[in-house]
Design an enzyme around this catalytic site. Structure first.
Site, mmCIF file in Angstrom:
data_model
loop_
_atom_site.group_PDB
_atom_site.id
_atom_site.type_symbol
_atom_site.label_atom_id
_atom_site.label_comp_id
_atom_site.label_asym_id
_atom_site.label_seq_id
_atom_site.Cartn_x
_atom_site.Cartn_y
_atom_site.Cartn_z
ATOM 1 N N ASN A 106 0.822 -1.223 0.000
ATOM 2 C CA ASN A 106 0.000 0.000 0.000
ATOM 3 C C ASN A 106 0.853 1.270 0.000
ATOM 4 O O ASN A 106 0.578 2.213 -0.745
ATOM 5 C CB ASN A 106 -0.958 -0.003 1.200
ATOM 6 C CG ASN A 106 -1.956 -1.159 1.113
ATOM 7 O OD1 ASN A 106 -2.017 -1.846 0.089
ATOM 8 N ND2 ASN A 106 -2.706 -1.379 2.174
ATOM 9 N N THR B 268 -14.440 38.969 -31.688
ATOM 10 C CA THR B 268 -15.277 38.584 -30.549
ATOM 11 C C THR B 268 -16.520 37.989 -31.184
ATOM 12 O O THR B 268 -16.931 38.419 -32.271
ATOM 13 C CB THR B 268 -15.654 39.775 -29.645
ATOM 14 O OG1 THR B 268 -16.410 40.711 -30.420
ATOM 15 C CG2 THR B 268 -14.435 40.484 -29.071
ATOM 16 N N HIS B 269 -17.072 36.968 -30.555
ATOM 17 C CA HIS B 269 -18.215 36.231 -31.134
ATOM 18 C C HIS B 269 -17.863 35.677 -32.520
ATOM 19 O O HIS B 269 -18.756 35.479 -33.337
ATOM 20 C CB HIS B 269 -19.462 37.118 -31.230
ATOM 21 C CG HIS B 269 -19.748 37.898 -29.986
ATOM 22 N ND1 HIS B 269 -20.628 37.454 -29.018
ATOM 23 C CD2 HIS B 269 -19.250 39.076 -29.531
ATOM 24 C CE1 HIS B 269 -20.672 38.335 -28.024
ATOM 25 N NE2 HIS B 269 -19.833 39.328 -28.313
ATOM 26 N N SER C 176 -7.187 13.110 -48.493
ATOM 27 C CA SER C 176 -8.444 12.369 -48.502
ATOM 28 C C SER C 176 -8.332 11.270 -49.545
ATOM 29 O O SER C 176 -7.722 11.456 -50.597
ATOM 30 C CB SER C 176 -9.595 13.322 -48.851
ATOM 31 O OG SER C 176 -10.663 12.598 -49.427
ATOM 32 N N LYS D 201 -7.860 17.611 -51.256
ATOM 33 C CA LYS D 201 -7.877 17.871 -49.818
ATOM 34 C C LYS D 201 -6.505 17.804 -49.149
ATOM 35 O O LYS D 201 -5.681 16.956 -49.462
ATOM 36 C CB LYS D 201 -8.788 16.859 -49.100
ATOM 37 C CG LYS D 201 -10.259 17.022 -49.377
ATOM 38 C CD LYS D 201 -10.834 18.352 -48.892
ATOM 39 C CE LYS D 201 -10.889 18.483 -47.396
ATOM 40 N NZ LYS D 201 -11.989 17.747 -46.796
ATOM 41 N N ASN E 137 -5.836 17.964 -45.132
ATOM 42 C CA ASN E 137 -6.572 18.120 -43.870
ATOM 43 C C ASN E 137 -5.643 18.368 -42.679
ATOM 44 O O ASN E 137 -4.606 17.716 -42.565
ATOM 45 C CB ASN E 137 -7.412 16.865 -43.611
ATOM 46 C CG ASN E 137 -8.466 16.663 -44.675
ATOM 47 O OD1 ASN E 137 -9.039 17.621 -45.184
ATOM 48 N ND2 ASN E 137 -8.708 15.401 -45.026
ATOM 49 N N GLU F 95 -6.669 18.628 -35.406
ATOM 50 C CA GLU F 95 -7.985 17.998 -35.183
ATOM 51 C C GLU F 95 -7.897 16.906 -34.124
ATOM 52 O O GLU F 95 -8.764 16.770 -33.263
ATOM 53 C CB GLU F 95 -8.523 17.395 -36.480
ATOM 54 C CG GLU F 95 -9.040 18.420 -37.463
ATOM 55 C CD GLU F 95 -9.488 17.742 -38.753
ATOM 56 O OE1 GLU F 95 -10.691 17.565 -38.944
ATOM 57 O OE2 GLU F 95 -8.616 17.371 -39.570
#
Ligand code: ARG
Length: 467
Positions: free
Chosen positions: A117, A162-163, A284, A290, A292, A297
């Protein structure tokens, strides 16, 4: 029931009358994963044995033979010649049994005054401390790359959002240094976590301490711990340090997921702010065009599994009575995976950040969109004496008229602008430029290129000072 020879093989087999059920043996074993702590287990055993000898509990010959035997076990493990056995349950008993097989009776004395332990609690702390140090180094490497890129782009103008809507122009360097601030706090959290985990539980034994005259300060010092833990019950049951590490790792990965998200957006043809070298991307199988951004990701995706490990460990410890419970064996896989995931993600970022290629023309073009210097116009009017709320209103009307004319604020004629406020003069056009906008924010923490260069310099000093 007759005494079974198999159970005699177990290091705890004395009181058992039948062998462990084969499924139970596999179900309760941890050797397949806790063998990762073999090096730390041996380090802990060497410190324990030396202390037992100094206290007169082991003879010098016994210590010598334990040291030789453990060196043999260590080299067998390192060279892949060690035979791990599920019937030996965990890393501790695999090593102890192998030691005894090599050196005989002295091996059986190693476990005097200790329990698995306190042994396991010691091993995990040593292991996590080692890992924390490599993670800290990788985090610093990432920061160095980030700071250099920021410093090279102190004057590269991009849109600030922003946003996720165009807000005000900023510099790319400023944006990157915002990431660095997140990582700087992660570094500090990692060090806090290290400081709290760096205490030695060794000597707590099963839960109550031991009847032998052990010297816990000696083993703590020998193992590089700052001090022994203070309470034996807490020592064998505490896994706060693993939870804290997962929390630090989660926050850091949350930051990496935010950076990933921005990198992914920036590499899209809609933004087209940066290029990532081909070696960090994949293609791809169906769409030939493509490229990627798989690495960011995956980092974004992997953050989720570490948040999961944090919740696993919290749930594991929730409501556990003192002291050690076998539940705690479940702490290792989440912790190990949190360490591996964070290390890999930091490595990916540390390799990738220095080779990001900013597309400054595209960033600049995007920065000019969305009336990003509208606040500068309002500030201009305030400097000329208009209260800010009134200036806000005036600029709002000018923006509406530019939207109608489908042009930028700076493309409205002076006469047209003066129609919104008589305070507006020829000097307004300098204020409406992107350079004028970023240069004007020239204070501590602002986006002016001069401030960004200074900030990059002090960020660099901070990272360099801790190596
Ligand atoms: N393999 C165990 C763990 O990881 C070691 C401690 C076992 N102690 C015990 N009393 N069964 O927690």
């Amino acid at each position: 029931m007759s005494k079974n020879t198999d159970s005699e093989n177990k290091l705890w087999g004395g009181r058992f009358n039948e062998p462990t059920d084969a499924f139970v043996e596999r179900f309760t074993a941890s050797e397949s994963f806790d063998r990762r702590m073999a090096e730390q287990d041996i380090r802990g055993s060497l410190a324990h044995a030396k202390m037992l000898c100094d206290q007169g509990i082991l003879s010098a010959d016994e210590l010598k033979s334990i040291e030789t035997g453990l060196a043999q076990v260590k080299s067998d493990i390192e060279s892949g010649n060690f035979e791990w056995s599920v019937s030996r349950e965990d890393v501790h008993m695999n090593i102890e049994a192998a030691l005894t097989a090599i050196i005989g009776d002295a091996g059986k004395k190693l476990h005097t005054g200790r329990s698995r332990n306190d042994q396991v609690a010691t091993d995990i702390r040593l292991w996590l401390r080692d890992q924390t140090d490599s993670i800290a180094a990788e985090l610093s490497r990432l920061q160095l790359g980030l700071i250099e890129l920021a410093s090279n782009n102190a004057g590269t103008i991009m849109p600030g959002f922003t946003h996720l809507q165009s807000a005000q122009p900023v510099t790319f360097g400023h944006h990157l240094l915002a990431w660095n601030e997140m990582l700087e706090r992660d570094y500090a959290r990692l060090q806090d976590c290290r400081a709290r985990l760096n205490q030695s539980p060794l000597g707590a034994a099963a839960l109550a301490g031991t009847t032998y005259p052990i010297d816990r300060n000696q083993t703590a010092k020998e193992l590089g711990f700052d001090a022994p833990t203070r309470n034996s019950l807490d020592s064998v049951s505490d896994r706060d340090f693993a939870i804290e590490f997962c929390s630090v790792a989660s926050i850091c990965l949350m930051h990496l997921s935010r950076m990933s998200e921005e990198l992914i957006l920036w590499t899209s043809s809609q933004f087209d702010f940066i290029d990532l070298p081909d070696r960090f991307c994949t293609g791809s199988s169906i769409m030939p065009q493509k490229k990627n951004p798989d690495v960011p990701e995956l980092v974004r995706g992997k953050s989720g599994r570490v948040f999961g490990h944090l919740i696993s460990l919290l749930t594991l410890m929730k409501s556990q009575p003192l002291a050690y419970n076998k539940d705690n064996q479940e702490d290792k896989e989440p912790l190990f995976d949190a360490v591996d995931t964070l290390s890999d993600c930091l490595r990916a970022f540390a390799d990738m950040i220095p080779v990001i290629q900013p597309k400054s023309d595209n960033m600049r073009k995007a920065a000019a969109l969305g009336f990003s210097t509208a606040t500068d116009l309002a500030d201009y009017l305030v400097r000329k004496g208009l209260p800010f709320r009134d200036a806000h209103e005036v600029v709002g009307s000018a923006v509406a008229s530019a939207i109608e004319a489908n042009c930028g604020l700076e493309e409205l004629s002076l006469e047209k602008l003066q129609g919104f406020s008589g305070l507006i003069d020829q000097d307004v056009f300098e204020v409406l430029t992107l350079e004028g906008s970023v240069n004007a924010r020239d204070h501590l923490g602002g986006t002016a290129p001069a401030q960004v260069s200074k900030a990059a310099e002090s960020a660099l000093k901070l990272v360099q000072s801790r190596s």
